[in-house]
Design an enzyme around this catalytic site. Structure first.
Site: not given
Ligand code: CMC
Length: 431
Positions: A313, A372
């Site tokens: 998140h 989720d």
């Molecule tokens: N699985 C594997 N690696 C992950 C995941 C994951 N679910 N989430 C983040 N990472 C890694 C990502 O690759 C990155 O690594 P690095 O620093 O080496 O590049 C690091 O963790 C930080 O991730 P980010 O994508 O830069 O973080 P963000 O704040 O931009 O994204 C997120 C947050 C929720 C989009 C992301 O964690 C994600 O894609 N999660 C899976 C989808 C998900 O469950 N979404 C629902 C979110 S909660 C409900 C809502 O908002 O509607």
């Protein structure tokens, strides 16, 4: 008290200027950079809004480190335990929990606005049977713009209030209609003698030949409680991507139904509300506990686009309080609905969570289950089809969207949202 300021200095030119430090009731202080361009001829660059507050709001507060989520100051676990979804919707929209009489009036009005214009049925019929329900939601909610011309003076607070109430009232009716269309079943009209969640379940599952609610008006209280809980937990989450989309679209003065339709489009993405559907698909693909290490390895592999859905998140870096509440509710709901807490998907999800939380990659990046990760287990137990999961999120988040819209529209001196860019194209050139 003297105003706290922060000095920004251009180390190349030595030019510097002071900027105010703004503070909310609680939370991280914010640098007011709105005069940065005027004072220093500079813009800020923050793709993904990693460090940017886009507005002031008194609706929802999150402390991502401590796992705190407050709606209008009330902790989410208290609201989840003691309130119905419509009580929370009233709180979000109006700032206070209502007394019994006021709440009854609010719910009565929601009941009055629930019906859809009959012409919308032919609009819904125009969709192919296999259209994704979120695609239908975007179109149908946007089309509400064409039905309510008479109360669209956005300078009139009463018009704004009615528009917000209409959206909250009609969203479950539209959602159920999309589902019924996809399976070729007749639409079920909303009933004003039922609560919001009872009504939704009845519109989803009642058949001419087999009523969902029996003659004693019985409807499984476990299902109703579970639905209220999930709707409350999804109702608002401050400036998330879909709410920000609604605010940005609204800043142009656009029709509110079109702005909410834009929010629905943003919510659909798998990084946001689409994750609940993706979690279920992922769990079904993993299938058995012995395959967990393989999928964890894929999630960690930078060359593989696969991510562990329902994990991570932007704001929560310790735990998502909503996930904690839903995980606990899964036991109660699975058992209460006549199934078993030994539901294979739930067991798999628990094992997957435990495995990931012990993995160095997830520990180091502070990735925890989000709202989720477990919500789909409950939706599945309620017989909600997987492609309707994000629609369920849409119904709940409508309370948040309209609250933010009402807050924003009531603010004097609104400006159009218009970010700038770093231009990386050609310098001027001749043909
Ligand atoms: N699985 C594997 N690696 C992950 C995941 C994951 N679910 N989430 C983040 N990472 C890694 C990502 O690759 C990155 O690594 P690095 O620093 O080496 O590049 C690091 O963790 C930080 O991730 P980010 O994508 O830069 O973080 P963000 O704040 O931009 O994204 C997120 C947050 C929720 C989009 C992301 O964690 C994600 O894609 N999660 C899976 C989808 C998900 O469950 N979404 C629902 C979110 S909660 C409900 C809502 O908002 O509607």
């Amino acid at each position: 008290m003297t105003e706290e300021t922060l000095t920004i200095r251009n180390n190349s030119t030595g030019k510097e200027a002071d900027f105010s430090l703004l503070k909310g009731t609680i939370g991280t202080p914010v640098i007011d950079v709105s005069s940065l361009n005027k004072k220093m001829g500079l813009f800020t660059y923050d793709p993904g809004f990693m460090s940017t507050s886009s507005c002031k709001s008194s609706i929802t507060y999150i402390d991502g480190e401590k796992g705190v989520l407050l709606y209008r100051g009330y902790p989410i676990d208290q609201l989840a335990e003691k309130c119905s979804f419509l009580e929370v919707a009233h709180l979000l929209m109006n700032g206070e929990l209502a007394d019994d009489a006021k709440q009854a009036e609010f719910e009565h009005e929601i009941g009055q606005h629930a019906m859809l214009h009959e012409a919308m049925r032919s609009f819904i019929d125009g969709f192919h049977y296999d259209a994704h329900p979120m695609a239908m939601m975007v179109g149908i909610v946007g089309s509400l713009s064409a039905f309510y011309h008479s109360e669209l003076d956005m300078n009139d607070p009463e018009h704004r209030r009615i528009s917000a109430m209409r959206m909250l009232a009609k969203m479950p009716v539209i959602a159920a209609a999309c589902y019924r269309h996809s399976i070729g079943f007749p639409f079920v009209y909303p009933r004003s003698d039922l609560s919001y969640c009872e009504n939704f379940l009845n519109m989803m599952f009642s058949l001419p030949s087999q009523k969902y609610i029996d003659k004693d008006n019985y409807i499984d209280p476990v299902a109703v409680k579970a639905l209220n809980l999930l709707f409350i937990l999804h109702a608002d989450h401050e400036q998330n991507a879909s709410t920000s989309t609604v605010r940005l679209a609204s800043s142009t003065g656009a029709n509110p139904y079109a702005c909410i339709a834009a929010g629905i489009g943003a919510l659909w993405g798998p990084a946001h509300g689409g994750a609940n559907e993706a979690v279920l698909s992922m769990l079904e693909e993993i299938g058995t506990v012995d395959r967990i290490p393989e999928f964890i390895a894929k999630a960690k592999d930078k060359n593989d686009p696969f991510r562990l859905m329902g994990f991570g998140h932007r704001v929560y870096k310790n735990f998502d309080p909503r996930a904690t509440i839903i995980r606990k509710a899964c036991y109660e709901v699975l058992e209460g609905l006549g199934g078993s807490e030994k539901d294979p998907l739930f067991e798999l999800a628990l094992e997957l969570e435990a495995y990931a939380l012990n993995d160095e990659y997830f520990i180091e990046k502070k990735l925890y289950p989000n709202v989720d990760f477990y919500s789909g287990i409950i939706y599945k137990a309620l017989n909600i089809p997987v492609d309707m999961f994000t629609v369920m999120f849409t119904i709940a988040r409508t309370a948040g969207w309209v609250s933010h819209w009402l807050e924003m529209m009531a603010e004097p001196g609104q400006r159009i949202s218009r970010p700038r860019q770093i231009y990386t194209g050609h310098d001027i050139r001749n043909i």
